[in-house]
Design a protein around this motif. Structure first.
Motif, PDB file in Angstrom:
ATOM      1  N   VAL A 204      44.956  -3.420 -13.694  1.00 28.49           N
ATOM      2  CA  VAL A 204      45.060  -3.836 -15.101  1.00 28.49           C
ATOM      3  C   VAL A 204      45.659  -2.705 -15.935  1.00 28.49           C
ATOM      4  O   VAL A 204      46.558  -2.912 -16.758  1.00 28.49           O
ATOM      5  N   HIS A 208      49.146  -2.482 -18.161  1.00 23.92           N
ATOM      6  CA  HIS A 208      49.191  -2.070 -19.572  1.00 23.92           C
ATOM      7  C   HIS A 208      50.277  -1.024 -19.801  1.00 23.92           C
ATOM      8  O   HIS A 208      50.990  -1.074 -20.801  1.00 23.92           O
ATOM      9  N   HIS A 241      49.729 -11.746 -17.278  1.00 29.88           N
ATOM     10  CA  HIS A 241      48.625 -10.774 -17.287  1.00 29.88           C
ATOM     11  C   HIS A 241      47.405 -11.339 -18.035  1.00 29.88           C
ATOM     12  O   HIS A 241      46.290 -11.332 -17.507  1.00 29.88           O
ATOM     13  N   GLU A 245      43.764 -12.524 -16.533  1.00 34.41           N
ATOM     14  CA  GLU A 245      42.512 -11.893 -16.973  1.00 34.41           C
ATOM     15  C   GLU A 245      41.483 -12.965 -17.293  1.00 34.41           C
ATOM     16  O   GLU A 245      40.316 -12.863 -16.915  1.00 34.41           O
ATOM     17  N   GLU A 308      39.976  -3.373 -24.175  1.00 40.22           N
ATOM     18  CA  GLU A 308      39.768  -3.614 -22.742  1.00 40.22           C
ATOM     19  C   GLU A 308      39.470  -2.317 -21.984  1.00 40.22           C
ATOM     20  O   GLU A 308      38.547  -2.251 -21.169  1.00 40.22           O
TER      21      GLU A 308
HETATM   22 FE   FE2 Z   1      44.879  -6.464 -20.184  1.00 41.55          FE
END
Ligand code: FE2
Ligand code: FE2
Length: 346
Positions: A204, A208, A241, A245, A308
């Motif tokens: 993740v 990003h 993405h 999630e 996050e």
């Molecule tokens: Fe994310």
């Protein structure tokens, strides 16, 4: 008018990546055939190591392709070459030395194909560098295999030509090349790691960083065409993405009392980003409105990413053991991959 998200250069690099993967698959097939054909213990042991590394690298490649965000089929000429090579390996016309020579050629071809992805990526956009970084390891490990194959070829060749052992024995040669290879790849990431699995946290966060790079690229270029190209990638990356999630690790956090409201808020943040993304698609990349909206989206995403990374992912890491985090990482990647396929069809 809705802008197109696809770019010819990026699609061409996707084909190149598919070629690298097809070559990797072929290399494993050849190594397995050679393992059956060779009876020298040192060589067999080395082949066993190649197969192990190559299977791990196959997973690395699959992950690289998902991070890259565009999938393609390998070139028809490569598929044909793979067929022909496999047939040749099964025939009795080639000596063992010649069969190993095929594998060495293949490793060279693959190293060059992987290297080319890097070089082309550097020209097209920094976000591609983010996505294909793990390919470095695959490339260097193939390079290391190639060096070891040269040692094997030398010994097999001298044996076939003279019936004798070369001056320097196989074992000594292999030790030399293995040491040299470790020097080259020593600092690279997957060294000593038996699997290619990464935790959901790693994946993740890597996504990003790629998204941040895309925003930077959009801001830094004056060319509307380049802007459209980077935005196309950003749109695809962010959509897959965020949706992945919501399908994989957000629901895990929903089950904890102390994160349930925080994760609900994350769903909302993503819903807002989705609206902005859809609006951006209808704007011309040369208009001031486009850049205003991009700034808004960037600020919103930065905020969301901090949420996050500083809170949700921290909670996830402290609540799950490593195996669970890797399993969730795999599910996240697979879900993203499926979503990419759906988006590519629509
Ligand atoms: Fe994310
Ligand atoms: Fe998110």
């Amino acid at each position: 008018m809705v802008m197109t998200l696809d770019d010819a250069k990026r699609s061409a690099i996707a084909v190149q990546l598919a070629d690298v993967k097809a070559l990797q698959k072929l290399a494993i097939a050849l190594e397995q055939k050679l393992l059956t054909a060779a009876n020298d213990e040192n060589i067999r042991e080395r082949l066993g190591e190649f197969i192990k590394t190559d299977q791990k690298n196959m997973e690395v490649l699959e992950n690289v392709i998902i991070s890259y965000g565009i999938k393609a089929e390998p070139k028809a000429s490569l598929v044909k070459l793979a067929d022909e090579t496999q047939k040749m390996m099964d025939s009795s016309e080639l000596t063992l030395h010649e069969k190993f020579s095929q594998l060495e050629l293949l490793k060279h071809k693959q190293f060059m194909a992987g290297y080319l992805v890097h070089k082309a990526g550097q020209v097209v956009g920094a976000d591609i560098e983010n996505a294909v970084a793990p390919l470095n390891t695959v490339n260097f490990e193939n390079r290391a295999h190639q060096e070891q194959l040269k040692a094997i070829l030398e010994v097999l060749g001298v044996r076939e030509l003279t019936g004798q052992e070369p001056d320097q024995g196989l074992f000594a040669r292999l030790m030399d090349t293995a040491a040299a290879a470790t020097g080259v790849i020593g600092s690279l990431i997957t060294q000593g790691k038996g699997s290619a699995s990464f935790s959901v946290n790693d994946i993740v966060r890597a996504d990003h960083r790629k998204i941040e790079t895309l925003f930077k690229e959009i801001e830094e270029t004056d060319s509307p065409q380049k802007r459209q190209e980077f935005f196309g990638q950003l749109y695809k990356d962010l959509s897959a993405h965020a949706e992945a999630e919501e399908q994989t690790w957000y629901p895990v956090l929903r089950s904890y009392d102390d994160t349930v409201s925080s994760v609900e808020q994350a769903y909302e943040e993503q819903a807002e980003a989705k609206v902005l993304l859809a609006e951006l698609r209808t704007l011309s990349p040369s208009s001031p409105a486009f850049m205003t909206r991009i700034q808004q989206l960037k600020t919103a995403i930065e905020e969301h990413v901090r949420h996050e990374e500083n809170e949700l992912l921290v909670k996830l890491s402290s609540s799950l053991d490593m195996a669970q985090q890797e399993q969730l990482g795999k599910e996240f990647q697979m879900t993203k991959s499926r979503l990419q396929d759906t988006m590519a069809r629509n």
